[in-house]
Motif scaffolding. Sequence first.
Motif, PDB file in Angstrom:
ATOM      1  N   THR A 269       0.824  -1.208   0.000  1.00  8.67           N
ATOM      2  CA  THR A 269       0.000   0.000   0.000  1.00  8.67           C
ATOM      3  C   THR A 269       0.855   1.253   0.000  1.00  8.67           C
ATOM      4  OG1 THR A 269      -1.822  -1.105   1.153  1.00  8.67           O
ATOM      5  CG2 THR A 269      -1.737   1.296   1.293  1.00  8.67           C
ATOM      6  N   ILE A 270       1.876   1.284   0.839  1.00  7.72           N
ATOM      7  CA  ILE A 270       2.747   2.461   0.928  1.00  7.72           C
ATOM      8  C   ILE A 270       3.534   2.661  -0.367  1.00  7.72           C
ATOM      9  CG2 ILE A 270       4.746   3.441   2.123  1.00  7.72           C
ATOM     10  CD1 ILE A 270       3.676   2.099   4.684  1.00  7.72           C
ATOM     11  N   THR A 310      -7.127   6.771  -5.299  1.00  7.22           N
ATOM     12  CA  THR A 310      -7.207   5.599  -6.172  1.00  7.22           C
ATOM     13  C   THR A 310      -7.151   4.297  -5.386  1.00  7.22           C
ATOM     14  OG1 THR A 310      -4.798   5.598  -6.528  1.00  7.22           O
ATOM     15  CG2 THR A 310      -6.147   6.811  -8.114  1.00  7.22           C
ATOM     16  N   ARG A 311      -6.848   4.373  -4.092  1.00 11.02           N
ATOM     17  CA  ARG A 311      -6.920   3.199  -3.237  1.00 11.02           C
ATOM     18  C   ARG A 311      -8.364   2.754  -3.057  1.00 11.02           C
ATOM     19  NH1 ARG A 311      -2.913   2.970  -4.256  1.00 11.02           N
ATOM     20  NH2 ARG A 311      -3.668   0.959  -4.877  1.00 11.02           N
ATOM     21  N   SER A 312      -9.309   3.581  -3.496  1.00  9.12           N
ATOM     22  CA  SER A 312     -10.740   3.324  -3.440  1.00  9.12           C
ATOM     23  C   SER A 312     -11.473   4.442  -2.734  1.00  9.12           C
ATOM     24  CB  SER A 312     -11.088   1.982  -2.764  1.00  9.12           C
ATOM     25  OG  SER A 312     -12.431   1.649  -2.955  1.00  9.12           O
ATOM     26  N   GLY A 313     -10.774   5.548  -2.449  1.00  8.96           N
ATOM     27  CA  GLY A 313     -11.374   6.642  -1.703  1.00  8.96           C
ATOM     28  C   GLY A 313     -12.479   7.367  -2.441  1.00  8.96           C
ATOM     29  N   GLY A 314     -12.206   7.757  -3.691  1.00  4.08           N
ATOM     30  CA  GLY A 314     -13.242   8.349  -4.517  1.00  4.08           C
ATOM     31  C   GLY A 314     -13.391   9.850  -4.423  1.00  4.08           C
ATOM     32  N   PHE A 315     -12.746  10.513  -3.458  1.00  6.92           N
ATOM     33  CA  PHE A 315     -12.798  11.970  -3.403  1.00  6.92           C
ATOM     34  C   PHE A 315     -11.900  12.555  -4.494  1.00  6.92           C
ATOM     35  CE2 PHE A 315     -13.689  10.813   1.082  1.00  6.92           C
ATOM     36  CZ  PHE A 315     -14.911  11.450   1.216  1.00  6.92           C
ATOM     37  N   SER A 316     -12.279  13.720  -4.993  1.00 11.02           N
ATOM     38  CA  SER A 316     -11.483  14.321  -6.063  1.00 11.02           C
ATOM     39  C   SER A 316     -11.525  15.833  -5.977  1.00 11.02           C
ATOM     40  CB  SER A 316     -11.990  13.871  -7.435  1.00 11.02           C
ATOM     41  OG  SER A 316     -11.251  14.492  -8.465  1.00 11.02           O
ATOM     42  N   LEU A 317     -10.375  16.463  -6.190  1.00 11.81           N
ATOM     43  CA  LEU A 317     -10.278  17.920  -6.197  1.00 11.81           C
ATOM     44  C   LEU A 317     -10.112  18.480  -7.603  1.00 11.81           C
ATOM     45  CD1 LEU A 317      -8.022  18.451  -3.070  1.00 11.81           C
ATOM     46  CD2 LEU A 317     -10.259  19.494  -3.418  1.00 11.81           C
ATOM     47  N   ILE A 318      -9.805  17.620  -8.542  1.00  9.77           N
ATOM     48  CA  ILE A 318      -9.620  18.054  -9.928  1.00  9.77           C
ATOM     49  C   ILE A 318     -10.651  17.349 -10.798  1.00  9.77           C
ATOM     50  CG2 ILE A 318      -7.143  18.452  -9.613  1.00  9.77           C
ATOM     51  CD1 ILE A 318      -6.648  15.798 -11.054  1.00  9.77           C
ATOM     52  N   GLY A 338      -6.429  -1.650  -6.105  1.00 10.15           N
ATOM     53  CA  GLY A 338      -7.314  -1.369  -4.967  1.00 10.15           C
ATOM     54  C   GLY A 338      -6.600  -1.378  -3.633  1.00 10.15           C
ATOM     55  N   GLY A 339      -7.306  -1.835  -2.598  1.00 12.46           N
ATOM     56  CA  GLY A 339      -6.785  -1.809  -1.237  1.00 12.46           C
ATOM     57  C   GLY A 339      -6.521  -3.189  -0.683  1.00 12.46           C
ATOM     58  N   GLY A 340      -6.633  -3.321   0.636  1.00 10.44           N
ATOM     59  CA  GLY A 340      -6.327  -4.576   1.295  1.00 10.44           C
ATOM     60  C   GLY A 340      -7.517  -5.524   1.334  1.00 10.44           C
ATOM     61  N   SER A 341      -7.229  -6.787   1.556  1.00  9.25           N
ATOM     62  CA  SER A 341      -8.282  -7.789   1.659  1.00  9.25           C
ATOM     63  C   SER A 341      -9.125  -7.550   2.906  1.00  9.25           C
ATOM     64  CB  SER A 341      -7.663  -9.191   1.728  1.00  9.25           C
ATOM     65  OG  SER A 341      -6.929  -9.469   0.555  1.00  9.25           O
ATOM     66  N   ALA A 342     -10.417  -7.880   2.814  1.00 10.54           N
ATOM     67  CA  ALA A 342     -11.373  -7.690   3.913  1.00 10.54           C
ATOM     68  C   ALA A 342     -11.397  -6.248   4.383  1.00 10.54           C
ATOM     69  CB  ALA A 342     -11.036  -8.614   5.081  1.00 10.54           C
ATOM     70  N   GLY A 346     -11.928  -1.797  -2.787  1.00  9.29           N
ATOM     71  CA  GLY A 346     -12.199  -2.837  -3.777  1.00  9.29           C
ATOM     72  C   GLY A 346     -10.937  -3.230  -4.514  1.00  9.29           C
ATOM     73  N   GLY A 347     -11.097  -3.643  -5.786  1.00  6.96           N
ATOM     74  CA  GLY A 347      -9.962  -4.063  -6.593  1.00  6.96           C
ATOM     75  C   GLY A 347      -9.584  -5.507  -6.351  1.00  6.96           C
ATOM     76  N   ILE A 348      -8.488  -5.919  -6.972  1.00  2.00           N
ATOM     77  CA  ILE A 348      -8.021  -7.295  -6.804  1.00  2.00           C
ATOM     78  C   ILE A 348      -7.275  -7.464  -5.486  1.00  2.00           C
ATOM     79  CG2 ILE A 348      -7.876  -7.686  -9.285  1.00  2.00           C
ATOM     80  CD1 ILE A 348      -4.810  -7.307  -8.989  1.00  2.00           C
ATOM     81  N   LYS A 349      -6.963  -6.376  -4.806  1.00  3.91           N
ATOM     82  CA  LYS A 349      -6.308  -6.312  -3.495  1.00  3.91           C
ATOM     83  C   LYS A 349      -4.778  -6.288  -3.622  1.00  3.91           C
ATOM     84  CE  LYS A 349     -10.454  -6.760  -1.866  1.00  3.91           C
ATOM     85  NZ  LYS A 349     -11.281  -5.599  -1.560  1.00  3.91           N
ATOM     86  N   VAL A 350      -4.183  -5.539  -2.726  1.00  5.20           N
ATOM     87  CA  VAL A 350      -2.731  -5.348  -2.770  1.00  5.20           C
ATOM     88  C   VAL A 350      -1.977  -6.638  -2.468  1.00  5.20           C
ATOM     89  CG1 VAL A 350      -2.798  -2.884  -2.248  1.00  5.20           C
ATOM     90  CG2 VAL A 350      -2.783  -4.527  -0.376  1.00  5.20           C
ATOM     91  N   THR A 351      -2.529  -7.499  -1.622  1.00  2.00           N
ATOM     92  CA  THR A 351      -1.843  -8.752  -1.325  1.00  2.00           C
ATOM     93  C   THR A 351      -1.838  -9.682  -2.539  1.00  2.00           C
ATOM     94  OG1 THR A 351      -3.923  -9.418  -0.279  1.00  2.00           O
ATOM     95  CG2 THR A 351      -2.110  -8.823   1.165  1.00  2.00           C
TER      96      THR A 351
END
Length: 480
Positions: A269-270, A310-318, A338-342, A346-351
């Motif tokens: 993630t980092i 893009t981690r799944s947050g969805g907020f946007s300033l532009i 996407g982000g982490g499992s559980a 969403g997404g396929i998950k970082v792991t």
Amino acid sequence: MTGRTVGTRLRSRALARMNRIRDTFRDLTTSSPARFAVMIFVVLILVFTALYSLPAAAADGRATPLADALFTAVSTICVTGLATVDMYAHWSPLGHVITYIGVNVGALGVLTLASILGLVISKRLGLRAKLIAAGDTNPLRAHGGPVNEGQTVRLGEVGQMLSTVALSTLIIEAALAVLIYPALLAAGIDPLTALWEAPYYAAMSFTNTGFVPNAEGLAPFADDYYFLTVLMIGVFLGSIGFPVIFTLWRHTWHVRRWSLHTKLTLITTIVLFFAGAVAVVSLEYANPKTFGAMDAWDTAFQSLFLSAMTRSGGFSLIDIGELNGSSLMVGSMLMFVGGGSASTAGGIKVTTLAVLALAVWSEAKGRQQVEAFGRRIPSDVQRVALSVVAWGATIVALSTITIAQITKAPVEFVLFDVISGFATVGLSTGLTAELPDSGIYVMAATMFMGRVGTVTLAAAIAATARSQLYSMPVERPIVG
């Protein structure tokens, strides 16, 4: 026959009927946890579609069209954040409350929600219920069979895990609301209005949904780095996943006691967070419609903010639609992971990405086994990771082709919005709001499959695994 006898028999029959219904429900929860979880999400979506269709839920007092009500329900329960209507202007106060409740319910997760409901029905957390709940931390558990490798959360810890899910959601959202409230007051928002908007923003950041409770969105806070940083923290906490929060809660300063899942989730993630920011800066620094008109500090911060979203947050300033095509592709790649499992992401998950990257590295080094941090990652986990990627890519490809054919819009715009829907991100180029009803239904199906599909697929693959007492002759096809 006396009236009392008749009444007793009627009550006995009613009780017997209720017991049969409860037994049938319990059998469904134990025989197919993945199917039960999907059924719960479908029922929730139908319920919230009905709620959004109520005239009282709309600001104009009219019933919302079915396509828009269904899409909003899917986007809310799947914590996506995409919308086909103006989420602030279209809904009444009741509609906004429905949205707030929906994202918090949907954020619990597919199998976690199923296990909690099963606990309510059965009055206890038995082995099967624990297997259902553990499936959210490791899909290989969902079929209820033996799993050899160490789990993210052991079965004996599932009760604590469910408590962590509930408590962490309440505590984190409450803390975020407390931090956000003074920023809203500083922006000139009425104190009573801020009492509603603060927990709303907190819920939308932690659940990684991205809806906003005002007409201007985040525009009034474009220069408020404190407020934006709090939102990023909320998105980060929601995207790392409840198993990671559970581990950090128990072993905050004992890194050696962190599970392999926790280490892979945090590291990946980092890395993606900073790599995404660098990519965005490199591609957009000369674009006058996005970052080109900003100074160096604003450009750096806004690129970090966009990468975090893009981690799944969805907020946007532009305006996402003003990004260069190359930036849209980078954003699509980050959202697909996407982000982490559980987690609420969403997404396929970082792991999944981490496991596949480790497998590729091991193959390049000629190693027989895939290892990380002194642990071996078994081949069945690698197969599930590969299957999740294939499943996700197939959904995205089919949805992109279908919506591109319906709308005739540029493919890069369609691909971005489709991946945003699949990965439950909520960022949009503006295409989603202009979709016809046929495109709305396709996008809603994409969001639904993206939210529940990868977990259920992994569970189905694990469930079909059978012991085999013989081996077929080996033959190696040419690959590559």
